[in-house]
Scaffold this active site. Structure first.
Site, mmCIF file in Angstrom:
data_model
loop_
_atom_site.group_PDB
_atom_site.id
_atom_site.type_symbol
_atom_site.label_atom_id
_atom_site.label_comp_id
_atom_site.label_asym_id
_atom_site.label_seq_id
_atom_site.Cartn_x
_atom_site.Cartn_y
_atom_site.Cartn_z
ATOM 1 N N THR A 12 1.173 -1.434 0.173
ATOM 2 C CA THR A 12 -0.364 0.430 -0.167
ATOM 3 C C THR A 12 0.786 1.394 -0.031
ATOM 4 O O THR A 12 1.945 1.175 0.241
ATOM 5 C CB THR A 12 -0.734 0.251 1.111
ATOM 6 O OG1 THR A 12 -1.986 0.972 1.437
ATOM 7 C CG2 THR A 12 -0.041 0.175 2.422
ATOM 8 N N HIS A 16 -1.919 7.244 6.414
ATOM 9 C CA HIS A 16 -2.449 5.931 6.984
ATOM 10 C C HIS A 16 -3.020 5.008 7.822
ATOM 11 O O HIS A 16 -2.128 4.092 8.611
ATOM 12 C CB HIS A 16 -4.068 6.632 6.769
ATOM 13 C CG HIS A 16 -4.364 7.834 7.013
ATOM 14 N ND1 HIS A 16 -4.936 8.766 7.817
ATOM 15 C CD2 HIS A 16 -4.893 8.830 6.024
ATOM 16 C CE1 HIS A 16 -4.549 10.298 8.172
ATOM 17 N NE2 HIS A 16 -4.867 9.836 6.506
ATOM 18 N N LYS A 17 -2.690 4.005 7.106
ATOM 19 C CA LYS A 17 -2.341 2.064 6.769
ATOM 20 C C LYS A 17 -0.703 1.613 7.622
ATOM 21 O O LYS A 17 -1.282 1.364 8.178
ATOM 22 C CB LYS A 17 -2.967 1.506 5.998
ATOM 23 C CG LYS A 17 -4.350 1.999 5.342
ATOM 24 C CD LYS A 17 -4.515 0.339 4.408
ATOM 25 C CE LYS A 17 -5.816 0.523 4.105
ATOM 26 N NZ LYS A 17 -6.195 -0.516 2.354
ATOM 27 N N ASP A 73 -6.795 -6.311 1.981
ATOM 28 C CA ASP A 73 -7.877 -5.816 1.463
ATOM 29 C C ASP A 73 -9.500 -5.451 2.988
ATOM 30 O O ASP A 73 -9.811 -6.701 3.222
ATOM 31 C CB ASP A 73 -8.119 -6.659 0.246
ATOM 32 C CG ASP A 73 -9.718 -5.767 -1.096
ATOM 33 O OD1 ASP A 73 -9.037 -4.943 -0.610
ATOM 34 O OD2 ASP A 73 -10.793 -6.618 -1.127
ATOM 35 N N THR A 74 -9.699 -4.431 1.950
ATOM 36 C CA THR A 74 -10.885 -3.601 3.662
ATOM 37 C C THR A 74 -12.800 -3.655 2.254
ATOM 38 O O THR A 74 -12.443 -2.725 1.636
ATOM 39 C CB THR A 74 -10.391 -2.395 4.087
ATOM 40 O OG1 THR A 74 -9.386 -3.149 4.774
ATOM 41 C CG2 THR A 74 -11.564 -2.711 5.007
ATOM 42 N N ASP A 158 -14.580 6.253 7.284
ATOM 43 C CA ASP A 158 -14.649 6.889 9.518
ATOM 44 C C ASP A 158 -15.206 8.019 9.649
ATOM 45 O O ASP A 158 -16.221 7.557 10.317
ATOM 46 C CB ASP A 158 -13.357 7.606 9.181
ATOM 47 C CG ASP A 158 -11.651 5.546 9.647
ATOM 48 O OD1 ASP A 158 -12.183 5.161 9.677
ATOM 49 O OD2 ASP A 158 -10.617 6.505 9.801
ATOM 50 N N LYS A 179 -8.241 4.172 18.209
ATOM 51 C CA LYS A 179 -9.158 3.201 16.678
ATOM 52 C C LYS A 179 -8.537 2.048 16.835
ATOM 53 O O LYS A 179 -9.107 1.054 16.098
ATOM 54 C CB LYS A 179 -9.352 4.289 15.108
ATOM 55 C CG LYS A 179 -9.668 3.374 14.066
ATOM 56 C CD LYS A 179 -9.594 3.969 13.205
ATOM 57 C CE LYS A 179 -9.343 3.727 11.684
ATOM 58 N NZ LYS A 179 -9.183 4.192 10.634
ATOM 59 N N ARG A 185 -8.849 -3.792 10.700
ATOM 60 C CA ARG A 185 -7.727 -3.808 10.732
ATOM 61 C C ARG A 185 -6.016 -3.888 11.702
ATOM 62 O O ARG A 185 -5.995 -4.728 11.398
ATOM 63 C CB ARG A 185 -6.731 -2.563 9.675
ATOM 64 C CG ARG A 185 -5.607 -2.558 9.264
ATOM 65 C CD ARG A 185 -5.324 -1.606 8.023
ATOM 66 N NE ARG A 185 -5.602 -0.326 8.070
ATOM 67 C CZ ARG A 185 -6.974 0.302 7.770
ATOM 68 N NH1 ARG A 185 -7.848 -0.645 6.910
ATOM 69 N NH2 ARG A 185 -7.644 1.270 8.305
HETATM 70 P P1 IMP Z 1 -8.919 -1.234 0.957
HETATM 71 O O1 IMP Z 1 -8.613 -2.092 0.517
HETATM 72 O O2 IMP Z 1 -8.525 -0.831 2.318
HETATM 73 O O3 IMP Z 1 -8.297 0.153 -0.260
HETATM 74 O O4 IMP Z 1 -10.235 -0.110 1.634
HETATM 75 C C1 IMP Z 1 -11.536 -0.330 0.627
HETATM 76 C C2 IMP Z 1 -12.171 1.271 0.920
HETATM 77 O O5 IMP Z 1 -12.703 0.570 2.022
HETATM 78 C C3 IMP Z 1 -11.378 2.298 0.496
HETATM 79 O O6 IMP Z 1 -12.003 3.112 0.365
HETATM 80 C C4 IMP Z 1 -11.475 2.901 2.211
HETATM 81 O O7 IMP Z 1 -11.160 3.690 2.240
HETATM 82 C C5 IMP Z 1 -12.291 1.571 2.830
HETATM 83 N N1 IMP Z 1 -11.531 1.654 4.077
HETATM 84 C C6 IMP Z 1 -10.500 0.902 4.774
HETATM 85 N N2 IMP Z 1 -10.121 0.448 5.881
HETATM 86 C C7 IMP Z 1 -10.647 1.650 6.179
HETATM 87 C C8 IMP Z 1 -11.020 2.412 7.018
HETATM 88 O O8 IMP Z 1 -10.073 1.870 8.593
HETATM 89 N N3 IMP Z 1 -12.064 3.373 7.816
HETATM 90 C C9 IMP Z 1 -12.171 3.906 6.771
HETATM 91 N N4 IMP Z 1 -13.265 3.630 5.925
HETATM 92 C C10 IMP Z 1 -11.748 2.513 5.308
#
Ligand code: IMP
Length: 199
Positions: A12, A16-17, A73-74, A158, A179, A185
């Protein structure tokens, strides 16, 4: 190499991450970003699940750059929307690229008048190393989608996500440590740390 701390790439460039992960791993690992290894490509995320996408990213870095790698992945999974935006969370709103404001706006629009506000964030982390192959862990935080954005901290969704465990504050109203303690995460990362300690 001027130190004995193992290096690992976190696939990444999200600052922030990176700082969330670095705060959790402390001095035990040197966490490099994609920019640190001169990877400036847009890594394809064509999987249909969080698991597939995190695996695709980890494999991309390992195969092309040779580093041991962590990839996450989130997804934000909203009950009343059948789990959407889920794996499409980053590009929920139509248009080019990743626009958090547009994503939040669309989410709030789709939730107008919806009583069931239950949602959860889920993070899947894939760890791919030469020594130990591939492992997958995940972390979940349950909460609700607020009626409007609140708070200035954090990123992504968030301001509209209110975790069940934070007395009504949105993620964006919490500091990074609070958080991390309860977040998807944070939990996935601690599961990852446990795994690393077993190696
Ligand atoms: P990614 O897989 O981490 O890129 O996240 C996918 C989507 O979820 C992106 O739009 C991120 O902004 C959102 N996202 C991931 N982690 C968080 C979090 O901790 N807070 C808010 N949005 C998040």
């Amino acid at each position: 190499m001027t130190h004995d701390i193992p290096e690992i790439v976190f696939a990444t460039n999200n600052t922030h991450k990176l700082s969330e992960l670095r705060a959790i791993v402390g001095d035990s690992l040197r966490v490099l970003s994609l920019a640190d290894i001169d990877c400036h490509e847009d890594i394809p995320e064509t999987g249909s699940t969080l698991e597939e996408n995190s695996m695709l990213k980890a494999r991309w870095v390992k195969d092309r750059y040779g580093y041991d790698c962590i990839a996450d992945d989130t997804g934000l999974e909203v009950e009343a929307l059948g789990g959407a935006p889920g794996v499409h969370s980053a590009r929920y709103a139509p248009g080019e690229g990743h626009d958090s404001q547009a994503n939040m706006k669309l989410l709030l629009k789709n939730m107008e008048g919806v009583e069931n506000r239950h949602a959860r964030f889920r993070t899947v982390i894939t760890l791919l190393t030469d020594a130990h192959g591939c492992s997958v862990v995940d972390g979940i935080v349950n909460g609700v989608i607020s009626a409007e954005p609140r708070g200035e901290n954090g990123f992504g969704y968030d301001p509209v996500f209110v975790p069940d465990e934070a007395g009504g504050l949105s993620f964006a109203q919490m500091d990074a440590t609070a958080k991390n303690d309860i977040s998807h995460r944070g939990r996935a990362t601690r599961a990852l740390m446990k795994l690393l300690q077993q190696f």
